[in-house]
Design a protein around this motif. Structure first.
Motif, PDB file in Angstrom:
ATOM      1  N   TRP C 345       6.195 -53.508  72.927  1.00  0.00           N
ATOM      2  CA  TRP C 345       4.983 -52.687  72.927  1.00  0.00           C
ATOM      3  C   TRP C 345       5.318 -51.254  72.552  1.00  0.00           C
ATOM      4  CZ3 TRP C 345       4.109 -48.627  76.402  1.00  0.00           C
ATOM      5  CH2 TRP C 345       2.820 -48.065  76.349  1.00  0.00           C
ATOM      6  N   ALA C 348       6.093 -50.889  68.904  1.00  0.00           N
ATOM      7  CA  ALA C 348       4.887 -50.941  68.082  1.00  0.00           C
ATOM      8  C   ALA C 348       4.166 -49.592  68.136  1.00  0.00           C
ATOM      9  CB  ALA C 348       3.973 -52.056  68.575  1.00  0.00           C
ATOM     10  N   ARG C 349       4.143 -49.020  69.340  1.00  0.00           N
ATOM     11  CA  ARG C 349       3.442 -47.757  69.517  1.00  0.00           C
ATOM     12  C   ARG C 349       4.145 -46.640  68.744  1.00  0.00           C
ATOM     13  NH1 ARG C 349       2.052 -43.950  73.963  1.00  0.00           N
ATOM     14  NH2 ARG C 349       4.316 -43.802  73.971  1.00  0.00           N
ATOM     15  N   GLY C 351       5.546 -47.067  66.037  1.00  0.00           N
ATOM     16  CA  GLY C 351       5.431 -47.348  64.608  1.00  0.00           C
ATOM     17  C   GLY C 351       6.744 -47.792  63.998  1.00  0.00           C
ATOM     18  N   GLU C 352       7.609 -48.384  64.807  1.00  0.00           N
ATOM     19  CA  GLU C 352       8.874 -48.844  64.263  1.00  0.00           C
ATOM     20  C   GLU C 352       8.849 -50.362  64.034  1.00  0.00           C
ATOM     21  OE1 GLU C 352      11.560 -47.231  67.170  1.00  0.00           O
ATOM     22  OE2 GLU C 352      11.651 -45.299  66.144  1.00  0.00           O
ATOM     23  N   LYS C 354       5.924 -53.750  63.373  1.00  0.00           N
ATOM     24  CA  LYS C 354       4.545 -54.208  63.288  1.00  0.00           C
ATOM     25  C   LYS C 354       4.521 -55.724  63.292  1.00  0.00           C
ATOM     26  CE  LYS C 354       4.632 -53.809  58.305  1.00  0.00           C
ATOM     27  NZ  LYS C 354       4.826 -52.774  57.319  1.00  0.00           N
ATOM     28  N   ARG C 355       3.354 -56.254  63.576  1.00  0.00           N
ATOM     29  CA  ARG C 355       3.240 -57.706  63.602  1.00  0.00           C
ATOM     30  C   ARG C 355       2.588 -58.169  62.319  1.00  0.00           C
ATOM     31  NH1 ARG C 355       3.214 -59.711  69.497  1.00  0.00           N
ATOM     32  NH2 ARG C 355       4.012 -57.849  70.490  1.00  0.00           N
ATOM     33  N   VAL C 356       3.249 -59.086  61.675  1.00  0.00           N
ATOM     34  CA  VAL C 356       2.714 -59.650  60.442  1.00  0.00           C
ATOM     35  C   VAL C 356       2.640 -61.154  60.630  1.00  0.00           C
ATOM     36  CG1 VAL C 356       3.054 -59.904  57.963  1.00  0.00           C
ATOM     37  CG2 VAL C 356       3.791 -57.808  59.118  1.00  0.00           C
ATOM     38  N   GLN C 361       8.002 -57.544  62.320  1.00  0.00           N
ATOM     39  CA  GLN C 361       8.463 -56.998  61.039  1.00  0.00           C
ATOM     40  C   GLN C 361       8.812 -55.530  61.234  1.00  0.00           C
ATOM     41  OE1 GLN C 361       8.174 -58.136  57.405  1.00  0.00           O
ATOM     42  NE2 GLN C 361       9.380 -56.253  57.316  1.00  0.00           N
ATOM     43  N   THR C 363       9.196 -51.705  60.409  1.00  0.00           N
ATOM     44  CA  THR C 363       8.620 -50.740  59.473  1.00  0.00           C
ATOM     45  C   THR C 363       9.767 -49.958  58.860  1.00  0.00           C
ATOM     46  OG1 THR C 363       8.487 -49.002  61.091  1.00  0.00           O
ATOM     47  CG2 THR C 363       6.592 -50.481  60.940  1.00  0.00           C
TER      48      THR C 363
END
Lengths: 255, 480, 461
Positions: C345, C348-349, C351-352, C354-356, C361, C363
């Motif tokens: 979490w 993701a926050r 920005g390193e 992301k969910r694809v 995945q 970034t």
């Protein structure tokens, strides 16, 4: 092949998270007199303490004849550094030596005549038979060291770990201790000795462990105690290891 | 229990208490944990008060329900001590925790816990004092200053049980306590659970403390734990004997304190030596017990055979006198050395000058030497006898060998040596002197001819060397 | 002023009196306490505050009343005597330092209690007063000073506080040096022994002046707790003193409030408040607090999990694994439980990550950071093999631990010490530094060291 007396695998020792010994990998041969050599602060005593469960392992494992130390205590004798105890404590030389037998006795059982005899004979082996009733403060430094040695003998072990048994003893005592250690070795015991006097290493030890924050080399004295290895052990500071230890202690990479 | 008078009862209680406190306190003293007793005693107060409040609350509500108050005094007493025991141990645990987790050192941690816990206790106790219907609110005061005189039969039973339990425990775990107190590292390597042993030790200490609180009070309980052990250490070098002596001192303090506060001095002496015109008796028992312990401590401190202050002083003076005597012999020898084997009459003035002694001091030393048959003396001079010469030769030989050793071994310039050699040479055993000589001869520092004889002083040796190198042809006086 | 004061509501006046006297007393104790705590002699404060009792009684008997001058003199004498006796019993008797202190102060206290019982009857110097003080009654004991009725307590405590402050200011430098490093102080010609006795004398006098007002409990608490609390909050002596002062005043105010609320004597709650302040500091001190340490440790653990996740995903990319890992699989792979989910979490926050298509995945920024970690990991592996002589199959686990702690500077130093900073011992490429590192500079240094390396390696065989 039977398990070696001491096997250390990937051991890192840390005090308050700060590593003081890095990634030690070591197998020691049986029936030899083994010197643990290195400069001050190299972690020689820490190595012994980690093996005996007195210093916290950050990683790795230690095996005594193939099993963890906790299961093999009865095979191990220990001589701590002389300064670690209060020599004014009200016990006699014989009392201290008898403490070596306590581990075998177990809870509640008091040492009896057999233990007393064993302690006496251990005192004789270190040439201190006349000093049994002396309070330990009244002994010289060398004699105190011999008492500690006798206590380890009373543990009747297969492996001995001795932390600086030659510190603060006179030349004659040192010679007597070495002779004793050699006779232990000849009796098939494995003896580890923390030592920092380089001149005598070749005469005393069959096998050396060169240590400075990490294991520099370990092997038979003849091939391992070389100028090159010594230079690596004593020469220069390991700034990277020191820096890394500090970084781990602080917990944050200094970005 | 046999019928006992009140004083006998109190005596039994205080002596048992003193005995067990002395025994378990000895370990605390030996482990440099003497002040843990102080901490335990202070930290016990909040537990004591909390238990009291709890009991009282129950008693009050019971009364409100129209029932008879259920709590008997023995039950009440036990519950209060249990509360004290718990908070006492919690206090010790908090100190350990503070030392482990913060930068605060042990001494400050003890002070913090002691002060704060005691503060809580005081709050609770003043609360109790303000309670409308508290049945025995005066009780708490006794826990702070103690009130041995009010000891009941139940109290004595209680003390007896606790004392028996603690002494049995110490007897059973004697070996374990011994090795753990002496060398914790070794004990741990040997497989003893040192944490548990520590805890058991603290628990016995806490148990004895809370049982003693009603008798001697908070601060003085610490004294009961420390003083007997510290005093006993003077008399023996064996742990077992020390425990026995400590227990005996504790018991003796208990008995003595009880007797004195009950006016025994008056009945023995016919008058009260402590009266000073005030009303006699009614001395508080707890403090008097402690002062008895203090007196025994002072006796031990002064008169114990080997470790006592007087014995130490005598030893020191003896050594100092021996050193003086040896200095005299050496001076006499050295002043007549050039003419040896003929012994010279040495004038007193020369002796005085040689050692910067006072005239009276020299006369005193000579009187001793004359009595010992080492010196023949006249009013103005002195001369070694044959015996004196033999002894002086031994002394000088020892001195010079040691000097030589210091120069060769420690590489000190010859003129700095004299002072050092002066202090240590007097303690060299004959065996050591022989080894010293052998080593010096082996390393070539001592001419082979000098072995077994009195060597030349290093100062002169140096002078000779210098002389020889300056004028190789100069004639050397032969030395013996 | 008298009018203004008289016009105050009685309970408020009471409060001002009690809090004022208590605060002054507390401050006088706390200032000295800073030195006691730093010198690791806190318990000497405890000992002195008990041991002065007989001095007080003797002074009382001699003066026939509670004369403050006599009492201070008596306390001074007994305080110095205690210190002296403790040293004598320790040095001449060979008794351990703590035990000798215990013997001396408890004995003197016992003597004091006996003397009180004996000669102190009919006066307010009773055991109760020793324990609790009479802070709650402070306004009833007043003296007439220049026409004003002032509490008698002020007459004793204000001068003592003034003396403490004056001595501290005058001997600031000397006290500071001798507290931190007595040996250094001696070499600088400062008489550390004399300063020690001076400090003890001040403690004894302060103890007695405070005693009467606040009782022994609060004296002990105030001598030790504010100083120890301040020591958790700062490393500078001057700040430590200021903080201790503030805490001492705070304890007085809050303690008084609590005493009103609970309807008990004020001394106890004040000691408790000081203890609570300590508790708060021990928990929440930014640098030395337990909570801050735990938070830091938790942050580090979370960071390690985050970094493990990034590094793992990076390695998968490196191996050209096409399939994307799911969240569950990823946390399981690095052996993290709930913390792994928090890590995902948090990544993701930031920005390193992301969910694809339900898979994870990296970034670009995540990839850069992961490359840095893998670089650290492989540099350390290379270092262990080259300098510690570890076999290549032993270095992964240690590097797994160390990678999280290798900063840019340390990485540069390692690069400088390595023969080849492009390949790890397993033959995999070491990612290039992601931030702008002066590569050329490290290159030149590297060549210098490389020759030594070669001989060392050769020597070990």
């Amino acid at each position: 092949m039977p398990a070696p007396p001491l096997e250390i695998h990937d051991m890192t020792v840390a005090y308050h998270r700060k590593p003081v010994l890095w990634d030690i990998d070591l197998v020691a041969p049986e029936g030899q007199l083994i010197g643990i050599i290195g400069p001050n602060g190299a972690g020689k005593s820490t190595l012994i303490k980690a093996v005996l469960g007195l210093a916290p392992l950050a990683s790795g494992q230690v095996r005594i004849y193939g099993l963890p130390y906790a299961q093999q205590r009865h095979l191990v004798g220990y001589v701590p550094q002389r300064e670690t105890v209060d020599w004014d404590f009200p016990v006699t030389a014989l009392d201290v030596v008898m403490m070596g037998t306590y581990g075998r006795l177990g809870w509640f059982r008091r040492p009896g005549a057999a233990e007393r005899r064993l302690a006496q004979s251990c005192l004789e082996k270190v040439g201190m038979q006349g000093y049994a009733p002396r309070q330990i403060q009244q002994l010289s430094g060398g004699q105190q060291q011999r008492i500690f040695l006798a206590r380890a003998l009373a543990q009747d072990a297969h492996i001995y770990f001795m932390d600086e048994p030659f510190a603060g003893v006179d030349a004659a005592t040192e010679q007597a201790i070495v002779t004793l250690l050699q006779s232990l070795r000849d009796g098939g015991k494995t003896v580890f000795v923390v030592h920092h006097e380089l001149q005598s290493v070749r005469n005393y030890f069959d096998f050396v462990i060169l240590l400075n924050l990490r294991l520099v080399a370990a092997g038979p004295t003849a091939t391992t105690f070389t100028r090159q290895n010594l230079q690596q052990t004593y020469g220069g500071r390991l700034t990277i290891l020191e820096e890394a230890a500090e970084a781990v202690r602080l917990g944050e990479p200094p970005r | 229990m046999i019928a006992l008078s009140n004083t006998q009862l109190v005596m039994l209680g205080t002596s048992l208490l003193g005995c067990v406190a002395g025994v378990v306190g000895s370990f605390a003293v030996l482990r440099r944990r003497a002040l843990v007793g102080d901490l335990l005693a202070h930290a016990a107060l909040p537990g004591l008060c909390a238990a009291f409040l709890l009991l009282n609350y129950r008693a009050l509500s019971a009364r409100a329900l129209g029932e008879v108050a259920a709590a008997t005094s023995a039950w009440r007493f036990t519950a209060m001590l249990a509360g004290a025991f718990v908070t006492g141990l919690v206090g010790v645990a908090v100190v350990t925790f503070i030392c482990r987790w913060t930068r605060t050192k042990e001494d400050a941690a003890i002070g913090i816990v002691l002060g704060t816990f005691f503060g809580v206790g005081v709050v609770l106790s003043s609360w109790i004092q303000n309670m409308p219907a508290a049945s025995s609110k005066a009780g708490l005061q006794t826990y702070i200053y103690g009130q041995a005189a009010g000891m009941t039969r139940e109290d004595v039973w209680f003390i007896t049980i606790v004392a028996a339990a603690c002494l049995t425990l110490v007897a059973l775990l004697y070996k374990e306590f011994k090795v753990f107190s002496f060398d914790p590292g070794f004990a741990r390597a040997q497989g003893w659970p040192t944490l548990t042993l520590d805890l058991v030790m603290m628990a016995t200490l806490a148990l004895v403390t809370v049982v003693g609180l009603p008798t001697v009070g908070v601060v003085l309980m610490a004294a009961m734990l420390i003083i007997p052990g510290a005093a006993a250490r003077f008399w023996t070098d064996r742990l077992g004997r020390m425990l026995v002596v400590s227990g005996a001192i504790g018991a003796a303090s208990g008995i003595g304190g009880t007797l004195i506060s009950a006016g025994a001095l008056e009945s023995v002496l016919g008058y009260d030596p402590l009266a000073f015109g005030h009303n006699t008796r009614n001395l508080p028992t707890g403090p008097v017990i402690v002062l008895c312990g203090t007196a025994l401590f002072l006796v031990s401190l002064l008169f114990a055979p080997r470790r006592g202050a007087i014995a130490r002083l005598v030893r020191m003076l003896t050594v100092r006198r021996r050193i003086q005597h040896e200095h005299l012999l050496r001076s006499l020898y050295e002043l007549s050395e050039p003419r040896l084997p003929r012994v010279l009459e040495v004038p007193l003035s020369q002796l005085i000058e040689d050692r910067s002694w006072t005239a009276a001091g020299v006369r005193r030393l000579l009187r001793w030497a004359g009595r010992a048959g080492l010196v023949e003396r006249t009013a103005t001079s002195a001369k070694l006898t044959t015996e004196g010469l033999a002894l002086a030769e031994r002394v000088v030989r020892r001195h010079r060998l040691w000097e030589l050793f210091l120069i060769s071994g420690a590489d000190i310039a010859p003129d700095h040596v004299d002072r050092d050699a002066d202090s240590i040479e007097h303690f060299l055993t004959p065996d050591l002197v022989r080894r010293l000589e052998a080593q010096l001869a082996r390393t070539g520092r001592l001419p082979p001819a000098a072995v077994g004889a009195v060597p030349l002083s290093p100062h002169e040796l140096a002078a000779h060397e210098a002389h020889r190198s300056n004028s190789p042809s100069a004639q050397e006086p032969t030395d013996g | 002023m008298a009018n203004w004061f008289a016009s105050l509501d009685a309970s408020l006046r009471d409060a001002v009196f009690v809090v004022g006297v208590a605060a002054l007393t507390n401050v006088a104790c706390a200032l000295l306490g800073c030195y006691l705590v730093l010198r690791r002699m806190s318990l000497l404060g405890d000992a002195l505050s008990h041991a002065v009792l007989p001095g007080l009684v003797v002074a009382f008997v001699m003066a026939g009343s509670l004369n403050i001058v006599y009492m201070l003199a008596g306390a001074l004498a007994v305080g110095l005597l205690t210190t002296f006796l403790t040293q004598v019993v320790h040095r001449q008797g060979g008794v351990p330092a703590d035990a000798s202190m215990g013997v001396v102060f408890t004995s003197l206290f016992a003597l004091g209690v006996v003397l009180i019982k004996r000669y102190g009857q009919g006066v307010d110097l009773d055991p109760d007063c020793v324990l609790y003080g009479q802070i709650d009654l402070v306004e009833f004991y007043t003296v007439n000073l220049g026409g004003y009725e002032v509490p008698r307590a002020l007459v004793s405590i204000v001068p003592v506080l003034a003396v403490n402050v004056a001595v501290i200011l005058l001997l600031w430098k000397e006290l500071k040096i001798s507290s931190f490093d007595p040996a250094l102080a001696t070499t600088m010609g400062i008489n550390a022994e004399l300063l020690f006795y001076l400090l003890m004398a001040l403690v004894a006098v302060t103890t007695v002046a405070s005693f009467e007002q606040v009782g022994s409990i609060l004296v002990i608490a105030m001598l030790i707790v504010p100083g120890a609390t301040a020591h958790l909050l700062t490393d500078r002596l001057s700040r430590m003193m200021l903080i201790a002062t503030a805490l001492a005043i705070g304890s007085a105010v809050l303690g008084y409030a609590a005493s009103l609320a609970w309807n008990v004597a004020a001394a106890g709650p004040m000691a408790v408040m000081a203890g609570l302040f300590y508790l708060a500091a021990a928990l929440a001190s930014p640098r030395y607090g337990i909570v801050s340490t735990l938070v830091r440790n938790a942050q580090t653990s979370l960071r390690i999990v985050r970094e493990d996740l990034l590094a793992m995903l990076y390695r998968l990319e490196e191996l050209r694994v096409e399939r994307r890992l799911g969240a569950r699989e990823a946390t399981k792979a690095i052996g993290a439980g709930i913390l792994g989910d928090v890590g995902l979490w948090s990544l993701a926050r930031r920005g390193e990550l992301k969910r694809v298509d339900g898979g994870l995945q990296l970034t670009d920024s995540g990839r850069r950071r992961a490359a840095g970690l893998v670089r650290s990991h492989r540099l350390w592996e290379a270092y262990l093999v080259q300098h510690l002589g570890l076999p290549a199959d032993h270095v992964h686990t240690p590097a797994e631990r160390m990678e999280h702690f290798i900063g840019q500077r340390l990485a540069e130093h390692i690069v400088a010490d390595l023969q080849d900073a492009h390949q790890d011992p397993h033959g995999r490429a070491i990612p290039a530094p992601t931030t702008t590192v002066p590569e050329v500079a490290t290159e030149t240094r590297r060549h210098g060291d490389a020759t030594d390396e070669g001989t060392e390696k050769g020597g070990r065989g």
